[in-house]
Every structure is written in structure tokens, then in C-alpha cells.
Design a protein around this motif. Structure first.
Motif, PDB file in Angstrom:
ATOM      1  N   ARG A 118      48.122  60.301  81.783  1.00 44.64           N
ATOM      2  CA  ARG A 118      47.503  59.001  81.518  1.00 44.64           C
ATOM      3  C   ARG A 118      47.734  58.021  82.670  1.00 44.64           C
ATOM      4  O   ARG A 118      48.330  56.957  82.513  1.00 44.64           O
ATOM      5  N   ALA A 142      46.108  62.628  73.616  1.00 49.94           N
ATOM      6  CA  ALA A 142      45.733  61.326  74.170  1.00 49.94           C
ATOM      7  C   ALA A 142      44.792  60.646  73.187  1.00 49.94           C
ATOM      8  O   ALA A 142      43.861  61.275  72.675  1.00 49.94           O
ATOM      9  N   CYS A 178      42.130  58.907  84.166  1.00 46.45           N
ATOM     10  CA  CYS A 178      43.268  59.805  83.989  1.00 46.45           C
ATOM     11  C   CYS A 178      43.171  60.965  84.969  1.00 46.45           C
ATOM     12  O   CYS A 178      42.192  61.123  85.692  1.00 46.45           O
ATOM     13  N   GLU A 200      39.604  54.289  80.636  1.00 43.36           N
ATOM     14  CA  GLU A 200      40.849  54.624  81.329  1.00 43.36           C
ATOM     15  C   GLU A 200      40.660  55.831  82.234  1.00 43.36           C
ATOM     16  O   GLU A 200      40.176  56.880  81.815  1.00 43.36           O
TER      17      GLU A 200
END
Length: 213
Positions: free
Chosen positions: A25, A6, A164, A162
Motif C-alpha cells: 500500500r 487491501a 500501490c 490510491e
């Protein structure tokens, strides 16, 4: 390699690290914290029951019948979620987006849900765990659900901005998955590092490839 790394933009390269398990993700559609090992099922179809067979049109000509259909769907969905929960399932991994009623009853019965897994992620999870996707309809509702994976942990993970999902599975093969978190100030740096590492892994695979004959 694509499913086992990632890239995170905006962090120094020194922040790169290796994490055990898989990093998916996407965020949880439903998150119900659980301690210790938990059973997980993999699905590739919507869990909201259909009112008619594929290719068959269902005509509802009255409001009362429409509401009755919605109640039937709700009861059937809750019964399915209760069945999963009674079989110890605490994590639902889905390759498709599930209906709101599925997410509602999952939260109600303490089952975490991760949606929209790619076909590559599904194949990787099947390889690691040895399970096949679960087919919820058309079988004995009282039969124990045995095609489940064991997740040693499942928790949210924040990569930059982000959200996840970080999950670890008990592997049935020699392969013990780890995910490489590549950090860099800009996307181009991460792409260069990812390409270099993938090339190095490919070279090592070729170097240690078994030669028959």
C-alpha cells in the motif's frame, strides 16, 4: 491476514477480487519497467553511505571539504547501484526511506525502489522468498550478490485513488501468496467483511490443524 488484504472504499462490493502476489500500500519511489522475471534485494538500512561511524561526530570546517564529502557520497552510492545492476538486480525493497541520491542513481541505472515496508511485510517477504536482508557495506565489493529474490512481476496498481505496488515472488515454500481486494461503499462495510473473512480463515486453520499424539 493484515498483509494479505487491501480495503478500497467507494467501489461496489462486486468489484472485490483476488490478485496473485502481494499488494504493497504505497507508491514506487522509483519505477523502471522491466519485462519477465527480475531479481530483487531487501534492505533494512539506508544505502547512502555514512561519513562516520555511529556515535562519532564528523566536523567539516571548510566548504571545499564539505563538497568533497558530497562527491564521495555520490560516487559511493553510484558504485553500489552499479553493483546491484551488474548482478541483475532490478528491484530494491526497503524498510526505511532512502536518501534522494539513492533514488536518483536507482532511476539512472534502471532499478525500481519501494520504500517504508513494515516489519510485518519484510518478515512475510523473507518467509516467501527465503532471502535475508542485504547488507551493502563492509563486504567484498566484487563478490556476487546471491541473497536475491525472484519477482515474476512488479508493476503499479491503482486501488480507487490510491497508487500501490503489485509484486509477485517465486515462493520457496508451499505458501503461494494471494491478496484479497475488498471493495465496499463505506469503510464500515469493508471492516465487517474483513473481520468475517479473517474469522472464517481462522476457523479453517483450526479445522485442518494437524493433531499429534
Amino acid at each position: 491476514f493484515a498483509e494479505l488484504h487491501a480495503a478500497v472504499v467507494g467501489l461496489p462490493v462486486a468489484s472485490s477480487r483476488i490478485l496473485p502476489g502481494l499488494v504493497l500500500r504505497r507508491d514506487f519511489a522509483a519505477y523502471c519497467p522491466a519485462d519477465g522475471d527480475l531479481r530483487a534485494v531487501l534492505v533494512t538500512e539506508p544505502l547512502r553511505p555514512a561519513l562516520s561511524a555511529p556515535g562519532v561526530a564528523l566536523v567539516v570546517d571548510a566548504e571545499g571539504r564539505y563538497q568533497a564529502c558530497l562527491r564521495w557520497i555520490s560516487r559511493r552510492t553510484e558504485a553500489l547501484m552499479k553493483r546491484l545492476r551488474s548482478n541483475g538486480v532490478r528491484l530494491l525493497l526497503s524498510s526505511v526511506k532512502q536518501d534522494d541520491v539513492v533514488i536518483y542513481y536507482a532511476k539512472l541505472h534502471g532499478v525500481s525502489v519501494v520504500e517504508c515496508l513494515s516489519s510485518e511485510e519484510v518478515a512475510l517477504i523473507c518467509e516467501i522468498t527465503g532471502v535475508s536482508p542485504y547488507a551493502p557495506f563492509g563486504e567484498d565489493v566484487h563478490r556476487e550478490i546471491t541473497d536475491t529474490a525472484v519477482a515474476t512481476f512488479c508493476q503499479p496498481l491503482l486501488l480507487g485513488s490510491e497508487r500501490c505496488v503489485h509484486v509477485g515472488f517465486t515462493s520457496v515454500c508451499a505458501f503461494q501468496p494471494h491478496c484479497l481486494i475488498l471493495c465496499g461503499p463505506v469503510a464500515g462495510v469493508n471492516e465487517q467483511h474483513a473481520a468475517a473473512l479473517q474469522g472464517a480463515f481462522t476457523m479453517l486453520q483450526q479445522l485442518f490443524k494437524r493433531v499429534d499424539g
